[in-house]
Scaffold this motif. Structure first.
Motif, mmCIF file in Angstrom:
data_model
loop_
_atom_site.group_PDB
_atom_site.id
_atom_site.type_symbol
_atom_site.label_atom_id
_atom_site.label_comp_id
_atom_site.label_asym_id
_atom_site.label_seq_id
_atom_site.Cartn_x
_atom_site.Cartn_y
_atom_site.Cartn_z
ATOM 1 N N GLN A 40 -8.665 37.710 13.357
ATOM 2 C CA GLN A 40 -8.069 38.943 13.894
ATOM 3 C C GLN A 40 -7.549 39.870 12.796
ATOM 4 O O GLN A 40 -6.522 40.527 12.944
ATOM 5 C CB GLN A 40 -6.946 38.598 14.881
ATOM 6 C CG GLN A 40 -7.433 37.796 16.086
ATOM 7 C CD GLN A 40 -6.314 37.428 17.033
ATOM 8 O OE1 GLN A 40 -5.180 37.212 16.608
ATOM 9 N NE2 GLN A 40 -6.617 37.346 18.316
ATOM 10 N N GLY A 41 -8.271 39.917 11.698
ATOM 11 C CA GLY A 41 -7.893 40.814 10.619
ATOM 12 C C GLY A 41 -6.824 40.302 9.684
ATOM 13 O O GLY A 41 -6.411 41.013 8.762
ATOM 14 N N TRP B 270 4.078 33.470 8.944
ATOM 15 C CA TRP B 270 4.003 32.012 8.818
ATOM 16 C C TRP B 270 2.540 31.619 9.021
ATOM 17 O O TRP B 270 1.815 32.306 9.754
ATOM 18 C CB TRP B 270 4.885 31.332 9.875
ATOM 19 C CG TRP B 270 5.221 29.909 9.530
ATOM 20 C CD1 TRP B 270 4.489 28.800 9.832
ATOM 21 C CD2 TRP B 270 6.363 29.457 8.814
ATOM 22 N NE1 TRP B 270 5.109 27.678 9.339
ATOM 23 C CE2 TRP B 270 6.267 28.058 8.705
ATOM 24 C CE3 TRP B 270 7.461 30.100 8.243
ATOM 25 C CZ2 TRP B 270 7.227 27.283 8.059
ATOM 26 C CZ3 TRP B 270 8.420 29.329 7.599
ATOM 27 C CH2 TRP B 270 8.295 27.948 7.514
ATOM 28 N N PRO B 271 2.079 30.553 8.396
ATOM 29 C CA PRO B 271 0.686 30.161 8.611
ATOM 30 C C PRO B 271 0.366 29.927 10.087
ATOM 31 O O PRO B 271 1.114 29.248 10.803
ATOM 32 C CB PRO B 271 0.578 28.849 7.811
ATOM 33 C CG PRO B 271 1.572 29.013 6.710
ATOM 34 C CD PRO B 271 2.726 29.736 7.348
ATOM 35 N N ARG B 272 -0.746 30.515 10.518
ATOM 36 C CA ARG B 272 -1.214 30.309 11.881
ATOM 37 C C ARG B 272 -2.121 29.086 11.952
ATOM 38 O O ARG B 272 -2.056 28.301 12.902
ATOM 39 C CB ARG B 272 -1.964 31.554 12.366
ATOM 40 C CG ARG B 272 -2.420 31.479 13.813
ATOM 41 C CD ARG B 272 -3.178 32.732 14.213
ATOM 42 N NE ARG B 272 -3.650 32.654 15.581
ATOM 43 C CZ ARG B 272 -4.507 33.514 16.127
ATOM 44 N NH1 ARG B 272 -4.966 34.546 15.391
ATOM 45 N NH2 ARG B 272 -4.898 33.385 17.370
ATOM 46 N N TYR B 273 -2.969 28.939 10.941
ATOM 47 C CA TYR B 273 -3.849 27.776 10.845
ATOM 48 C C TYR B 273 -3.769 27.202 9.426
ATOM 49 O O TYR B 273 -3.743 27.958 8.441
ATOM 50 C CB TYR B 273 -5.313 28.144 11.081
ATOM 51 C CG TYR B 273 -5.655 28.706 12.431
ATOM 52 C CD1 TYR B 273 -5.975 27.878 13.513
ATOM 53 C CD2 TYR B 273 -5.689 30.091 12.631
ATOM 54 C CE1 TYR B 273 -6.311 28.414 14.748
ATOM 55 C CE2 TYR B 273 -6.030 30.633 13.860
ATOM 56 C CZ TYR B 273 -6.338 29.785 14.919
ATOM 57 O OH TYR B 273 -6.673 30.313 16.132
ATOM 58 N N TRP C 299 -3.222 33.339 8.041
ATOM 59 C CA TRP C 299 -1.940 33.883 8.454
ATOM 60 C C TRP C 299 -2.069 34.603 9.793
ATOM 61 O O TRP C 299 -3.174 34.835 10.291
ATOM 62 C CB TRP C 299 -1.408 34.827 7.378
ATOM 63 C CG TRP C 299 -1.171 34.129 6.088
ATOM 64 C CD1 TRP C 299 -2.072 33.918 5.086
ATOM 65 C CD2 TRP C 299 0.036 33.484 5.668
ATOM 66 N NE1 TRP C 299 -1.505 33.187 4.067
ATOM 67 C CE2 TRP C 299 -0.214 32.917 4.398
ATOM 68 C CE3 TRP C 299 1.305 33.350 6.245
ATOM 69 C CZ2 TRP C 299 0.774 32.217 3.696
ATOM 70 C CZ3 TRP C 299 2.284 32.649 5.534
ATOM 71 C CH2 TRP C 299 2.019 32.098 4.278
ATOM 72 N N HIS C 300 -0.958 34.970 10.351
ATOM 73 C CA HIS C 300 -0.947 35.804 11.554
ATOM 74 C C HIS C 300 -1.243 37.251 11.177
ATOM 75 O O HIS C 300 -0.846 37.702 10.096
ATOM 76 C CB HIS C 300 0.424 35.737 12.243
ATOM 77 C CG HIS C 300 0.709 34.445 12.926
ATOM 78 N ND1 HIS C 300 0.428 34.208 14.252
ATOM 79 C CD2 HIS C 300 1.255 33.300 12.442
ATOM 80 C CE1 HIS C 300 0.795 32.982 14.574
ATOM 81 N NE2 HIS C 300 1.297 32.406 13.498
#
Length: 544
Positions: free
Chosen positions: A52-53, A490-493, A457-458
């Motif tokens: 998502q960018g 914060w890290p998303r994955y 990241w988000h």
């Protein structure tokens, strides 16, 4: 059969040199291709993650993590015991975007630890007892200079274990080496292509400032911190002014230059220490530096954070070197991040609990003055004791937790504020650690053939900032120094060799997913030929 196991789309893919908008194809744990887009048939059967960018970066490499270490050096044998083992520490790393950690097998001066191979085997057993969520390797801490061990075992560590770095101390009574001993170990490391890590604080200066001394007539010669009653946690910082690091960095640079040994200064926390490193680098010497989040987000004032300057709860903030006196040093350190003075950015995760006798409370339990008329206790009794006693700062285990907060702190404090670029972020947190410690390009890169390790990241516009509380974290520590701090991402994955191990706030991997990593020599070590051959500074004849 699916062409790919995992596909990442719509990401801003960041390397240490570039940013590109592309898609990544992963197969069998490796990056296979980077392309503008995939055809529907290529995506069939693969898990697809839409970034998502948001930024897609190589998985974080934290090259300074303490797990499963005993530092029980107090008068009563209490002292520090790391509260995180490989299971809890690596879980915390994964939740913070880190896919590789390098921890420390620690030699002691006990005769049973004379053999470095024995030390490594015993430490490896601790790692294998629990397993790890992320990949891991070892440094070796050396506190002895036994000639036969250095001659016979350093090459074995390199060849059989892939341990290509050793750490030496200029402070701590149980660990520090004299200059002559430092040269012995550095010389052995140089001959075996090992990088030498240096904890640079002048132990004699610290001891002189701290401990009262007696004259021949049994009267105190001079008033030191302890004889003045300045023993509460805050005074830890006063026992270690930045000059302590400044002297030690200068001395270690001179020793290393004499024998042409590449060195890395760990946890540089002062502008003075950073300036010494920068000067050596300008001379063309193979001198590198690491810094850590605490030196950008804490100051001496944080050792007064709670209700009283003598409150023992401030022991939670004690680490060595201490954070700088004020924010002026921090501005200089930010410059060092951007201009290359600092090669890597690590956590120095050194976790001690506040509710355990082998954690921060040993600073009270080991202190005779605090324990007069008391008894060693646990649980609620221990907490009651800590509320009544100030302890002694020199008996408090030095270290704070940070493996999970390392990347988010740098994102919030430096990347999102424009102090560093996304490329510099990757260089400091992943690519340079991989190169410095012999893991590149297996780790630290987003290129075909590299391990498929990522932190995603988000999207910044969709992420709502939040204030951190310790119960959000996954370490086995009952506090965080960054309680209440606001984070902008914060890290998303977190993805380890193509497997999602952290996703949207939940651990998805399992202990045992991580593998031990054998490492090669540093790929950063280099020096200007003129600087390495000048007989006024270099004993080049040693290698003839």
């Amino acid at each position: 059969m699916a062409k790919f196991d995992l596909i990442i789309t719509n990401g801003k893919v960041v390397s240490a040199s570039d940013i590109s908008t592309c898609c990544i194809g992963v197969k069998d744990g490796k990056i296979r291709t980077l392309v503008d887009s995939f055809d529907p048939e290529e995506m069939e059967g693969a898990r697809v993650i839409d970034a998502q960018g948001a930024y897609v970066m190589p998985g974080g490499i934290d090259a300074h993590v303490h797990l499963c270490q005993d530092l029980k050096t107090g008068p009563h044998g209490l002292g520090g015991e790391c509260s995180d083992n490989f299971e809890t520490g690596s879980k915390s790393a994964a939740a913070g975007g880190t896919t590789t950690i390098i921890t420390f097998a620690t030699q002691t001066r006990a005769e049973e630890d004379r053999s470095l191979l024995h030390v490594v085997k015993a430490y490896n057993a601790r790692a294998e007892a629990t397993g790890s969520y992320v990949d891991y390797g070892f440094h070796i801490i050396i506190v002895r200079n036994d000639a036969d061990v250095l001659e016979e075992e350093m090459s074995v560590l390199m060849k059989d274990w892939g341990i290509s770095s050793c750490k030496l101390f200029l402070t701590y009574e149980t660990q520090r080496l004299t200059d002559s001993q430092l040269l012995d170990v550095m010389f052995a490391a140089k001959k075996n292509s090992m990088t030498t890590m240096i904890h640079a604080e002048n132990g004699d200066m610290i001891q002189w400032l701290t401990v009262k001394q007696l004259c021949n007539n049994a009267h105190e010669c001079s008033e030191k911190l302890e004889s003045k009653g300045m023993v509460a946690p805050y005074y830890h910082a006063l026992s270690r002014p930045p000059l302590v690091e400044g002297e030690a960095t200068n001395r270690a640079i001179a020793l290393a230059q004499l024998i042409q040994n590449p060195i890395l200064f760990v946890h540089v926390g002062s502008a003075l220490g950073a300036a010494n490193v920068r000067r050596a680098q300008t001379m063309g010497l193979p001198v590198y530096a690491e810094t850590c989040p605490q030196y950008f987000h804490l100051t001496w004032e944080d050792l007064k954070r709670f209700h009283s300057p003598t409150c023992f709860e401030n022991s939670k903030m004690i680490c060595s070197p201490p954070p700088p006196p004020d924010t002026s040093d921090q501005e200089e350190l930010f410059v060092g991040l951007e201009n290359g003075t600092f090669t890597i950015y690590s956590s120095d995760h050194c976790p001690f609990r506040y509710d355990h006798p082998n954690g921060k409370p040993s600073g009270v339990l080991e202190d005779a003055a605090s324990m007069e008329g008391e008894h060693h206790c646990t649980g609620k009794e221990l907490q009651s004791l800590l509320e009544r006693k100030q302890g002694a700062f020199r008996l408090i285990p030095n270290g704070i937790p940070g493996v999970e907060t390392r990347l988010p702190l740098l994102y919030t404090g430096a990347l999102s504020t424009g102090r560093i670029t996304p490329q510099k972020f990757v260089e400091l947190t992943s690519t340079n650690p991989a190169k410095l410690y012999g893991l590149y390009p297996k780790k630290g890169a987003i290129m075909p053939g590299s391990d498929a390790d990522f932190v995603i990241w988000h999207p910044e516009e969709a992420f709502q900032s939040f204030k951190l509380t310790n119960d959000m974290l996954h370490h086995n520590v009952d506090y965080t120094p960054y309680e209440g701090m606001e984070f902008s991402n914060w890290p998303r994955y977190t993805i380890l060799r193509g497997q999602v191990i952290w996703e949207d706030g939940k651990i998805q991997g399992k202990v045992g997913d991580g593998e031990y990593l054998k490492r090669g020599p540093s790929q950063l070590v280099r020096g200007v030929s003129k600087a390495t051959k000048d007989p006024r500074c270099v004993a080049g004849w040693l290698y003839e």
